[in-house]
Structure formats: C-alpha cells, structure tokens
Write a protein that holds these residues in place. Sequence first.
Motif, PDB file in Angstrom:
ATOM      1  N   ALA A  37      36.264  46.346 -38.241  1.00 13.54           N
ATOM      2  CA  ALA A  37      36.238  44.948 -38.693  1.00 13.54           C
ATOM      3  C   ALA A  37      36.698  44.080 -37.530  1.00 13.54           C
ATOM      4  O   ALA A  37      37.587  44.468 -36.762  1.00 13.54           O
ATOM      5  CB  ALA A  37      37.154  44.747 -39.897  1.00 13.54           C
ATOM      6  N   TRP A  38      36.080  42.908 -37.411  1.00 12.26           N
ATOM      7  CA  TRP A  38      36.410  41.959 -36.349  1.00 12.26           C
ATOM      8  C   TRP A  38      36.816  40.634 -36.990  1.00 12.26           C
ATOM      9  O   TRP A  38      36.188  40.168 -37.930  1.00 12.26           O
ATOM     10  CB  TRP A  38      35.200  41.754 -35.437  1.00 12.26           C
ATOM     11  N   MET A  39      37.887  40.057 -36.458  1.00  5.57           N
ATOM     12  CA  MET A  39      38.403  38.800 -36.989  1.00  5.57           C
ATOM     13  C   MET A  39      38.629  37.812 -35.852  1.00  5.57           C
ATOM     14  O   MET A  39      39.091  38.188 -34.780  1.00  5.57           O
ATOM     15  CB  MET A  39      39.737  39.066 -37.707  1.00  5.57           C
ATOM     16  N   GLU A  40      38.275  36.551 -36.101  1.00  2.61           N
ATOM     17  CA  GLU A  40      38.588  35.443 -35.196  1.00  2.61           C
ATOM     18  C   GLU A  40      39.148  34.318 -36.044  1.00  2.61           C
ATOM     19  O   GLU A  40      38.665  34.069 -37.152  1.00  2.61           O
ATOM     20  CB  GLU A  40      37.327  34.933 -34.487  1.00  2.61           C
ATOM     21  N   GLY A  41      40.172  33.667 -35.529  1.00  3.24           N
ATOM     22  CA  GLY A  41      40.743  32.550 -36.274  1.00  3.24           C
ATOM     23  C   GLY A  41      41.834  31.871 -35.488  1.00  3.24           C
ATOM     24  O   GLY A  41      41.944  32.026 -34.273  1.00  3.24           O
ATOM     25  N   SER A  42      42.615  31.110 -36.220  1.00  2.89           N
ATOM     26  CA  SER A  42      43.747  30.440 -35.593  1.00  2.89           C
ATOM     27  C   SER A  42      45.006  30.710 -36.407  1.00  2.89           C
ATOM     28  O   SER A  42      44.943  31.099 -37.569  1.00  2.89           O
ATOM     29  CB  SER A  42      43.492  28.938 -35.455  1.00  2.89           C
ATOM     30  N   VAL A  43      46.130  30.509 -35.749  1.00  5.83           N
ATOM     31  CA  VAL A  43      47.436  30.803 -36.329  1.00  5.83           C
ATOM     32  C   VAL A  43      48.157  29.493 -36.594  1.00  5.83           C
ATOM     33  O   VAL A  43      48.153  28.588 -35.754  1.00  5.83           O
ATOM     34  CB  VAL A  43      48.281  31.660 -35.350  1.00  5.83           C
ATOM     35  N   GLN A  44      48.765  29.415 -37.768  1.00  4.99           N
ATOM     36  CA  GLN A  44      49.586  28.260 -38.116  1.00  4.99           C
ATOM     37  C   GLN A  44      50.901  28.756 -38.690  1.00  4.99           C
ATOM     38  O   GLN A  44      50.981  29.878 -39.193  1.00  4.99           O
ATOM     39  CB  GLN A  44      48.894  27.395 -39.172  1.00  4.99           C
ATOM     40  N   ARG A  45      51.908  27.903 -38.616  1.00 10.41           N
ATOM     41  CA  ARG A  45      53.170  28.260 -39.260  1.00 10.41           C
ATOM     42  C   ARG A  45      53.013  28.157 -40.766  1.00 10.41           C
ATOM     43  O   ARG A  45      52.335  27.256 -41.265  1.00 10.41           O
ATOM     44  CB  ARG A  45      54.290  27.322 -38.795  1.00 10.41           C
ATOM     45  N   LYS A  46      53.653  29.052 -41.461  1.00  7.51           N
ATOM     46  CA  LYS A  46      53.583  29.071 -42.924  1.00  7.51           C
ATOM     47  C   LYS A  46      54.167  27.806 -43.534  1.00  7.51           C
ATOM     48  O   LYS A  46      53.679  27.312 -44.543  1.00  7.51           O
ATOM     49  CB  LYS A  46      54.322  30.304 -43.456  1.00  7.51           C
ATOM     50  N   ASP A  47      55.206  27.250 -42.890  1.00 10.36           N
ATOM     51  CA  ASP A  47      55.853  26.051 -43.433  1.00 10.36           C
ATOM     52  C   ASP A  47      55.143  24.756 -43.022  1.00 10.36           C
ATOM     53  O   ASP A  47      55.587  23.670 -43.356  1.00 10.36           O
ATOM     54  CB  ASP A  47      57.327  25.993 -43.027  1.00 10.36           C
ATOM     55  N   GLY A  48      54.040  24.859 -42.275  1.00 13.77           N
ATOM     56  CA  GLY A  48      53.269  23.684 -41.905  1.00 13.77           C
ATOM     57  C   GLY A  48      53.727  22.979 -40.636  1.00 13.77           C
ATOM     58  O   GLY A  48      53.049  22.096 -40.137  1.00 13.77           O
ATOM     59  N   ARG A  49      54.889  23.366 -40.118  1.00 16.45           N
ATOM     60  CA  ARG A  49      55.368  22.742 -38.879  1.00 16.45           C
ATOM     61  C   ARG A  49      54.576  23.278 -37.697  1.00 16.45           C
ATOM     62  O   ARG A  49      53.842  24.251 -37.813  1.00 16.45           O
ATOM     63  CB  ARG A  49      56.860  23.000 -38.691  1.00 16.45           C
ATOM     64  N   LYS A  50      54.763  22.646 -36.554  1.00 11.76           N
ATOM     65  CA  LYS A  50      54.055  23.043 -35.333  1.00 11.76           C
ATOM     66  C   LYS A  50      54.527  24.427 -34.879  1.00 11.76           C
ATOM     67  O   LYS A  50      55.725  24.696 -34.837  1.00 11.76           O
ATOM     68  CB  LYS A  50      54.316  22.015 -34.234  1.00 11.76           C
ATOM     69  N   LEU A  51      53.576  25.269 -34.542  1.00  6.64           N
ATOM     70  CA  LEU A  51      53.889  26.596 -34.035  1.00  6.64           C
ATOM     71  C   LEU A  51      54.518  26.457 -32.655  1.00  6.64           C
ATOM     72  O   LEU A  51      54.003  25.754 -31.794  1.00  6.64           O
ATOM     73  CB  LEU A  51      52.602  27.427 -33.942  1.00  6.64           C
ATOM     74  N   GLU A  52      55.654  27.097 -32.467  1.00  8.17           N
ATOM     75  CA  GLU A  52      56.367  27.012 -31.197  1.00  8.17           C
ATOM     76  C   GLU A  52      56.082  28.270 -30.392  1.00  8.17           C
ATOM     77  O   GLU A  52      56.524  29.355 -30.747  1.00  8.17           O
ATOM     78  CB  GLU A  52      57.864  26.860 -31.451  1.00  8.17           C
ATOM     79  N   VAL A  53      55.315  28.087 -29.305  1.00  7.45           N
ATOM     80  CA  VAL A  53      54.986  29.197 -28.413  1.00  7.45           C
ATOM     81  C   VAL A  53      55.167  28.746 -26.973  1.00  7.45           C
ATOM     82  O   VAL A  53      55.174  27.560 -26.674  1.00  7.45           O
ATOM     83  CB  VAL A  53      53.537  29.710 -28.622  1.00  7.45           C
ATOM     84  N   SER A  54      55.293  29.705 -26.101  1.00  9.52           N
ATOM     85  CA  SER A  54      55.437  29.432 -24.675  1.00  9.52           C
ATOM     86  C   SER A  54      54.244  28.637 -24.165  1.00  9.52           C
ATOM     87  O   SER A  54      53.115  28.835 -24.614  1.00  9.52           O
ATOM     88  CB  SER A  54      55.535  30.754 -23.907  1.00  9.52           C
ATOM     89  N   GLU A  55      54.486  27.768 -23.223  1.00  8.33           N
ATOM     90  CA  GLU A  55      53.378  26.991 -22.658  1.00  8.33           C
ATOM     91  C   GLU A  55      52.443  27.854 -21.825  1.00  8.33           C
ATOM     92  O   GLU A  55      51.380  27.403 -21.405  1.00  8.33           O
ATOM     93  CB  GLU A  55      53.896  25.804 -21.852  1.00  8.33           C
TER      94      GLU A  55
END
Length: 114
Positions: A37-55
């Motif tokens: 199975a192949w999946m493509e998508g995007s990731v969001q925080r469950k609480d709706g706030r901005k996802l905090e990741v390294s630049e």
Amino acid sequence: QVERTRMLDLLRLELYGMVRQETVFVVDYFRVCGKYAWMEGSVQRKDGRKLEVSEDYDCCHVEALFRKEGGEWKLETHAAFATDVWYTCLVKSYPDLDLRVFSQKALQAQNPCE
C-alpha cells in the motif's frame, strides 16, 4: 477502513517519535495493490495548532509504503518532511511491488529505474 486506520496508526507512531506531537493525517492518496500500500498526504497537529518542526524540514508532507506480511500490515518505509524525492526507485528495492500502487507523481519517480 479499519485496516487503513491501523496502517496510519503505525505511521503516526513513527512520526510521534520524530516530532513529539500528536498528529493526524490529511490523506491525498492511499492505494492497496496486492501486498503493498502507498500513502501520500500531509501531517497536522491533532489539536489544530501549527506543527512545530525543525526548519531543516519541508513541512508537512509525508509518504509511506506499507507491506502485508503474515496477514498483518507493516510500515515498510516512509519519510515525513523530506526535502528530496526519497522514494525514487522503490521498485529496485521491492521487485515484487506492483506499479499500480503508486500515484502518478510517485510512479514518475520510478520510471528511470525500470
């Protein structure tokens, strides 16, 4: 639908180890073909706030390849926030992978490898 949720939970667990934030997916593409199975998508925080990741990351896309083994789905390989096309030539690593599993974009990345 239950199988798909379990599969995405495997991916979510991996991402939690990476970003230490509860996440949900917006799935743009998900296809099962045989034992892959192949999946493509995007990731969001469950609480709706901005996802905090390294630049250093290209937020917030994710791609994943799953494989069914012994009746159970396993997370075979994946990448989140990759800055390059990491899935180029998966067909070389998985010769039994049916090309119909891929989206058009992922399929085009396989072409030079045939």
